[in-house]
Write a protein that holds these residues in place. Structure first.
Motif, short mmCIF file in Angstrom:
data_model
loop_
_atom_site.label_atom_id
_atom_site.label_comp_id
_atom_site.label_asym_id
_atom_site.label_seq_id
_atom_site.Cartn_x
_atom_site.Cartn_y
_atom_site.Cartn_z
N GLN A 50 0.54 -1.35 0.41
CA GLN A 50 0.08 0.25 0.18
C GLN A 50 0.93 1.43 -0.66
OE1 GLN A 50 -2.70 -0.43 3.05
NE2 GLN A 50 -3.67 1.72 2.66
N LEU A 51 1.91 1.08 1.00
CA LEU A 51 2.61 2.00 0.54
C LEU A 51 4.12 2.20 -0.02
CD1 LEU A 51 4.25 1.65 4.58
CD2 LEU A 51 2.09 3.92 3.40
N VAL A 52 4.08 1.44 -0.67
CA VAL A 52 5.46 1.13 -2.18
C VAL A 52 4.36 1.69 -3.34
CG1 VAL A 52 5.03 -0.83 -3.05
CG2 VAL A 52 6.93 0.61 -3.32
N ALA A 53 2.88 2.07 -3.15
CA ALA A 53 2.28 1.88 -4.64
C ALA A 53 1.28 3.47 -4.92
CB ALA A 53 1.03 1.11 -4.24
N GLY A 54 1.23 4.37 -3.09
CA GLY A 54 1.13 5.28 -2.98
C GLY A 54 3.13 6.14 -3.28
N TYR A 55 4.18 5.58 -3.13
CA TYR A 55 5.47 6.31 -3.29
C TYR A 55 5.39 6.40 -4.88
CZ TYR A 55 10.33 6.29 -3.63
OH TYR A 55 11.19 6.66 -4.51
N LYS A 56 4.72 5.55 -5.46
CA LYS A 56 4.95 5.25 -6.87
C LYS A 56 4.27 6.21 -7.38
CE LYS A 56 8.23 2.49 -7.52
NZ LYS A 56 9.70 2.59 -8.86
N ALA A 57 3.48 7.28 -7.36
CA ALA A 57 2.08 8.14 -7.75
C ALA A 57 2.74 9.31 -8.32
CB ALA A 57 2.39 8.95 -6.56
N GLU A 58 2.06 8.87 -9.81
CA GLU A 58 2.69 10.36 -10.78
C GLU A 58 2.19 11.39 -10.50
OE1 GLU A 58 3.73 6.53 -13.75
OE2 GLU A 58 1.73 7.70 -14.04
N HIS A 106 10.88 -1.91 5.22
CA HIS A 106 12.64 -2.22 4.45
C HIS A 106 12.95 -1.30 3.28
CE1 HIS A 106 16.79 -3.29 3.93
NE2 HIS A 106 16.83 -4.28 6.23
N PRO A 107 13.76 -0.60 3.59
CA PRO A 107 13.95 0.37 1.71
C PRO A 107 14.49 -1.49 0.83
CG PRO A 107 14.74 1.47 3.49
CD PRO A 107 14.40 0.38 4.09
N ALA A 108 15.30 -1.94 1.16
CA ALA A 108 14.91 -3.24 0.88
C ALA A 108 14.38 -3.83 0.41
CB ALA A 108 16.96 -4.45 1.41
N SER A 109 13.65 -3.96 0.62
CA SER A 109 12.58 -4.81 -0.07
C SER A 109 11.19 -4.11 -0.05
CB SER A 109 11.40 -5.32 1.71
OG SER A 109 10.45 -3.85 2.32
N LEU A 110 11.43 -2.48 -0.71
CA LEU A 110 10.35 -2.02 -1.85
C LEU A 110 10.48 -2.87 -2.84
CD1 LEU A 110 10.54 1.76 -0.10
CD2 LEU A 110 9.23 -0.29 0.15
N PRO A 111 11.45 -2.97 -3.86
CA PRO A 111 11.29 -3.07 -4.57
C PRO A 111 10.22 -4.52 -5.31
CG PRO A 111 13.40 -2.43 -4.63
CD PRO A 111 12.19 -3.15 -3.30
N VAL A 112 10.60 -5.66 -4.14
CA VAL A 112 9.62 -7.11 -4.36
C VAL A 112 8.78 -6.07 -4.57
CG1 VAL A 112 9.75 -9.05 -2.99
CG2 VAL A 112 11.91 -8.11 -3.30
N HIS A 113 8.14 -6.28 -3.00
CA HIS A 113 6.99 -5.33 -2.86
C HIS A 113 6.60 -4.82 -4.16
CE1 HIS A 113 6.29 -6.76 1.48
NE2 HIS A 113 7.41 -6.30 1.64
N TRP A 114 6.74 -4.20 -4.30
CA TRP A 114 6.12 -3.17 -5.79
C TRP A 114 6.36 -4.20 -6.76
CZ3 TRP A 114 3.40 0.72 -7.85
CH2 TRP A 114 4.24 0.81 -9.37
N ARG A 115 6.66 -5.42 -7.28
CA ARG A 115 7.02 -5.71 -8.04
C ARG A 115 5.35 -7.05 -8.13
NH1 ARG A 115 12.31 -7.26 -7.78
NH2 ARG A 115 12.29 -8.53 -6.70
N ARG A 116 5.40 -7.33 -6.59
CA ARG A 116 3.86 -7.78 -6.43
C ARG A 116 2.95 -7.00 -6.26
NH1 ARG A 116 1.81 -9.73 -0.71
NH2 ARG A 116 0.61 -11.91 -0.86
N PHE A 117 2.70 -6.06 -6.41
CA PHE A 117 1.71 -5.08 -6.89
C PHE A 117 1.48 -4.98 -8.00
CE2 PHE A 117 -0.24 -1.02 -7.72
CZ PHE A 117 -1.12 -0.47 -6.89
N TRP A 118 2.57 -4.85 -8.84
CA TRP A 118 2.45 -4.96 -10.46
C TRP A 118 1.11 -5.93 -10.82
CZ3 TRP A 118 3.99 -7.68 -14.43
CH2 TRP A 118 3.47 -6.95 -15.29
N ALA A 119 2.27 -7.33 -9.93
CA ALA A 119 1.55 -8.53 -10.57
C ALA A 119 0.16 -7.92 -10.34
CB ALA A 119 2.36 -9.78 -10.01
#
Length: 286
Positions: A195-203, A242-255
């Motif tokens: 939820q947080l990383v999706a907000g972070y990826k806002a345009e 955790h910053p290191a986990s954000l790319p993985v959570h973003w890929r999961r959200f994208w999927a």
């Protein structure tokens, strides 16, 4: 769960429009994450059984089929009632948090009314724990209840709070939690990181819902901290994604967004399996 001005609940889940009254175009962040919702049938059964055991009518209903059926019918909705009660409490706590932020920003607010609503339901402790957290962390709000949009992936959502804490820009999501047996806030589900990383990826960010005015996301230059704050009656616990986990959570959200879109496309095409008649066989000649 509160409903932002640009969102509506539909058969497809919560959907967002670009302006109030506009066409619903994309799913909400929480709707996308909901694609991965766990099977709650076991929990629902436990809630129903607990409701039966705790029903004061049970002792007098033994041997009376009609009374037992009534108890069973009432218990069947225990999980839904618990869910709805928790959601309503969460709405009241979120509203209080928003009003505190608006007051700190010098904007129109109704802090007193929001706190009174909590008191009416015996929930003042949530406001007290929130206030303690706010003071202890020296929260400096930048914006509250910010609606954001991502065109590339196709989703929208509303962030609870953008603020500075200890000089660092933070995106913050509040979660109202019940207590464990030892009186602590129950742990947060790690799906809050998506939820947080999706907000972070806002345009984009909405600045006027009525007119549908949007501006480029203004907080992209400074990587923010992503914080989830669990608010319970006994404590408020802030946790950083955790910053290191954000790319993985973003890929999961994208999927999950691809899975959500695929479900809508399949529904539009109709049944995927169709009956096939046996092949015609030419009559044999003698």
């Amino acid at each position: 769960m509160t409903t932002p001005a640009l969102a509506q609940q539909t058969d497809l889940g919560r959907m967002y429009a670009r302006r109030i009254g506009g066409t619903l175009e994309v799913p909400s962040i929480t709707t996308v994450i909901g694609v991965a919702s766990p099977d709650l049938t076991g929990w629902a059964g436990h809630m129903a059984a607990t409701a039966v055991v705790g029903d004061r009518r049970l002792a007098h209903a033994v041997g009376d089929p009609r009374s037992l059926k009534q108890i069973a019918r009432d218990a069947a909705g225990a999980a839904e009632r618990y869910r709805d009660d928790a959601a309503a409490r969460g709405d009241r706590v979120h509203d209080y948090a928003e009003q505190v932020a608006l007051a700190a920003l010098g904007q129109t607010h109704h802090v007193d009314a929001a706190r009174a609503a909590l008191a009416t339901h015996g929930e003042s402790a949530f406001a007290e724990r929130f206030d303690e957290w706010w003071r202890a962390y020296g929260v400096e709000p930048v914006a509250a209840e910010v609606t954001v949009w991502n065109h590339e992936v196709g989703y929208a959502g509303t962030l609870d709070l953008v603020a500075r804490v200890g000089g660092r820009l933070c995106l913050i999501d509040f979660k109202t939690k019940s207590l464990t047996r030892d009186g602590r806030a129950k742990p947060l589900d790690e799906k809050v990181i998506m939820q947080l990383v999706a907000g972070y990826k806002a345009e984009e960010m909405c600045t006027d819902a009525a007119s549908g005015t949007w501006v480029p996301w203004p907080y992209g230059d400074e990587p923010p901290l992503l914080l989830a704050v669990a608010i319970a009656e006994t404590e408020a616990v802030a946790l950083q994604a955790h910053p290191a986990s954000l790319p993985v959570h973003w890929r999961r959200f994208w999927a999950l967004k691809q899975a959500w879109s695929a479900e809508q496309q399949l529904a539009a095409t109709g049944p995927g399996l169709r009956p096939v008649p046996p092949p015609s066989v030419a009559p044999s000649t003698v």
